[in-house]
Design an enzyme around this catalytic site. Structure first.
Site, mmCIF file in Angstrom:
data_model
loop_
_atom_site.group_PDB
_atom_site.id
_atom_site.type_symbol
_atom_site.label_atom_id
_atom_site.label_comp_id
_atom_site.label_asym_id
_atom_site.label_seq_id
_atom_site.Cartn_x
_atom_site.Cartn_y
_atom_site.Cartn_z
ATOM 1 N N LYS A 101 15.507 24.018 14.870
ATOM 2 C CA LYS A 101 14.628 23.619 13.764
ATOM 3 C C LYS A 101 14.799 22.137 13.465
ATOM 4 O O LYS A 101 15.918 21.631 13.478
ATOM 5 C CB LYS A 101 14.970 24.403 12.495
ATOM 6 C CG LYS A 101 14.755 25.895 12.602
ATOM 7 C CD LYS A 101 15.169 26.600 11.325
ATOM 8 C CE LYS A 101 14.979 28.094 11.446
ATOM 9 N NZ LYS A 101 15.407 28.802 10.232
ATOM 10 N N ARG A 107 0.816 -1.223 0.000
ATOM 11 C CA ARG A 107 0.000 0.000 0.000
ATOM 12 C C ARG A 107 0.842 1.263 0.000
ATOM 13 O O ARG A 107 0.375 2.333 -0.348
ATOM 14 C CB ARG A 107 -0.907 0.042 1.229
ATOM 15 C CG ARG A 107 -1.881 -1.110 1.333
ATOM 16 C CD ARG A 107 -2.532 -1.135 2.691
ATOM 17 N NE ARG A 107 -1.488 -1.336 3.709
ATOM 18 C CZ ARG A 107 -1.640 -1.072 4.991
ATOM 19 N NH1 ARG A 107 -2.770 -0.579 5.446
ATOM 20 N NH2 ARG A 107 -0.656 -1.306 5.847
ATOM 21 N N GLU A 150 6.986 7.298 11.612
ATOM 22 C CA GLU A 150 6.798 8.197 12.754
ATOM 23 C C GLU A 150 7.818 9.317 12.593
ATOM 24 O O GLU A 150 9.012 9.097 12.759
ATOM 25 C CB GLU A 150 7.038 7.413 14.051
ATOM 26 C CG GLU A 150 6.718 8.180 15.296
ATOM 27 C CD GLU A 150 6.871 7.296 16.522
ATOM 28 O OE1 GLU A 150 8.027 7.075 16.950
ATOM 29 O OE2 GLU A 150 5.844 6.817 17.043
ATOM 30 N N ASP A 167 4.902 24.816 14.017
ATOM 31 C CA ASP A 167 5.213 24.092 12.791
ATOM 32 C C ASP A 167 5.050 25.050 11.615
ATOM 33 O O ASP A 167 4.091 25.828 11.572
ATOM 34 C CB ASP A 167 4.260 22.909 12.578
ATOM 35 C CG ASP A 167 4.579 21.721 13.471
ATOM 36 O OD1 ASP A 167 5.553 21.784 14.225
ATOM 37 O OD2 ASP A 167 3.830 20.734 13.403
ATOM 38 N N HIS A 198 20.536 28.828 8.761
ATOM 39 C CA HIS A 198 19.917 27.719 8.043
ATOM 40 C C HIS A 198 19.349 28.194 6.709
ATOM 41 O O HIS A 198 18.799 29.290 6.607
ATOM 42 C CB HIS A 198 18.776 27.122 8.883
ATOM 43 C CG HIS A 198 17.963 26.129 8.126
ATOM 44 N ND1 HIS A 198 16.706 26.414 7.627
ATOM 45 C CD2 HIS A 198 18.243 24.863 7.740
ATOM 46 C CE1 HIS A 198 16.237 25.361 6.985
ATOM 47 N NE2 HIS A 198 17.153 24.407 7.043
ATOM 48 N N LYS A 230 14.346 40.225 0.612
ATOM 49 C CA LYS A 230 15.027 40.234 1.916
ATOM 50 C C LYS A 230 16.312 39.409 1.871
ATOM 51 O O LYS A 230 17.334 39.813 2.427
ATOM 52 C CB LYS A 230 14.055 39.685 2.968
ATOM 53 C CG LYS A 230 14.613 39.535 4.344
ATOM 54 C CD LYS A 230 13.544 39.163 5.371
ATOM 55 C CE LYS A 230 12.906 37.842 5.079
ATOM 56 N NZ LYS A 230 11.957 37.416 6.125
ATOM 57 N N ASP A 231 16.272 38.265 1.180
ATOM 58 C CA ASP A 231 17.451 37.398 1.121
ATOM 59 C C ASP A 231 18.534 37.936 0.192
ATOM 60 O O ASP A 231 19.689 37.538 0.299
ATOM 61 C CB ASP A 231 17.063 35.980 0.704
ATOM 62 C CG ASP A 231 16.331 35.232 1.804
ATOM 63 O OD1 ASP A 231 16.283 35.728 2.950
ATOM 64 O OD2 ASP A 231 15.798 34.147 1.519
ATOM 65 N N TYR A 270 8.842 22.271 8.828
ATOM 66 C CA TYR A 270 9.801 22.237 9.917
ATOM 67 C C TYR A 270 9.178 22.702 11.220
ATOM 68 O O TYR A 270 8.321 23.564 11.248
ATOM 69 C CB TYR A 270 11.075 23.018 9.596
ATOM 70 C CG TYR A 270 10.918 24.461 9.180
ATOM 71 C CD1 TYR A 270 11.163 25.492 10.074
ATOM 72 C CD2 TYR A 270 10.551 24.775 7.877
ATOM 73 C CE1 TYR A 270 11.035 26.813 9.680
ATOM 74 C CE2 TYR A 270 10.421 26.088 7.476
ATOM 75 C CZ TYR A 270 10.661 27.110 8.391
ATOM 76 O OH TYR A 270 10.533 28.421 8.001
ATOM 77 N N ARG A 294 16.031 29.710 0.002
ATOM 78 C CA ARG A 294 15.511 30.372 1.200
ATOM 79 C C ARG A 294 16.617 30.328 2.255
ATOM 80 O O ARG A 294 17.011 29.264 2.700
ATOM 81 C CB ARG A 294 14.251 29.676 1.688
ATOM 82 C CG ARG A 294 13.108 29.718 0.670
ATOM 83 C CD ARG A 294 11.878 28.963 1.182
ATOM 84 N NE ARG A 294 10.850 28.844 0.177
ATOM 85 C CZ ARG A 294 9.790 29.645 0.071
ATOM 86 N NH1 ARG A 294 9.644 30.646 0.903
ATOM 87 N NH2 ARG A 294 8.899 29.441 -0.877
ATOM 88 N N HIS A 330 19.119 31.923 7.259
ATOM 89 C CA HIS A 330 18.404 32.663 8.298
ATOM 90 C C HIS A 330 18.716 32.164 9.707
ATOM 91 O O HIS A 330 19.102 31.013 9.904
ATOM 92 C CB HIS A 330 16.891 32.523 8.098
ATOM 93 C CG HIS A 330 16.411 32.965 6.763
ATOM 94 N ND1 HIS A 330 15.405 32.317 6.097
ATOM 95 C CD2 HIS A 330 16.791 33.980 5.958
ATOM 96 C CE1 HIS A 330 15.174 32.920 4.942
ATOM 97 N NE2 HIS A 330 16.011 33.925 4.828
#
Length: 187
Positions: A64, A15, A20, A39, A111, A161-162, A124, A51, A54
């Protein structure tokens, strides 16, 4: 806490599979004992969306736990702790929906990630609530970091911004060394 690559087990049959993705006591046994309070979920339409890099400064720092739930990313953590013997060094791993790997990035590290496929989604967990006044970071192209970003030929797609973040040597890093140097991860 060090940067860690986590490989949750998957249990499969005809299937599909079950995994977890977070268990507080099991993760604490691995050294990830922080309490997550928020989250986040991002979706990037194109390959090459970058991205980062930061951080959130204390007292609003964020640990994170990052995972890619659709597509693939190249995820990186840069040691930004003043006084660290590994200041400016980095570790990276490919996270994908297929491999199910996660990267734990503790407070004190910048990160960022770049998407390797269109329509990539990243989720995250963070240990602190978002605080805009605590935002900071480092420019993705900092020549002192020599990050081998796997970018498309036309370069990265960045937020305004980045595009204007400082280099690590110009940034006023709000983090102090905690006695644990950056260690390689088994990518």
């Amino acid at each position: 806490m060090p940067v860690k690559l986590v490989r949750p087990r998957r249990f499969g049959d005809d299937r599909g599979w079950f995994s977890e993705t977070y268990n507080r006591s099991r993760y604490a046994e691995m050294g990830i004992g922080c309490a997550f309070v928020q989250d986040n979920h991002s979706m990037s339409r194109d390959a090459g969306v970058l991205r980062g890099l930061h951080w959130q400064a204390p007292p609003n720092g964020q640990d994170k736990l990052v995972r890619c739930v659709r597509g693939r990313i190249w995820d990186v953590a840069v040691d930004a702790r003043r006084g660290s013997p590994t200041f400016g060094q980095w570790v990276a791993a490919e996270l994908s929906a297929d491999n199910g790997h996660q990267l734990f990035v503790p407070v004190g590290f910048a990160h960022g990630f770049v998407t390797l496929e269109p329509d990539t989604e990243v989720e995250y967990k963070v240990s602190g609530l978002y605080a805009p006044e605590s935002e900071g970071g480092v420019i993705w192209s900092d020549p002192g970091l020599t990050l081998p970003w796997p970018l498309p030929a036309n370069g990265p797609i960045l937020s305004p911004k980045d595009e204007i973040l400082p280099t690590l040597s110009e940034a006023m890093s709000p983090f102090s060394y905690d006695g644990r140097p950056l260690e390689p991860i088994d990518a």
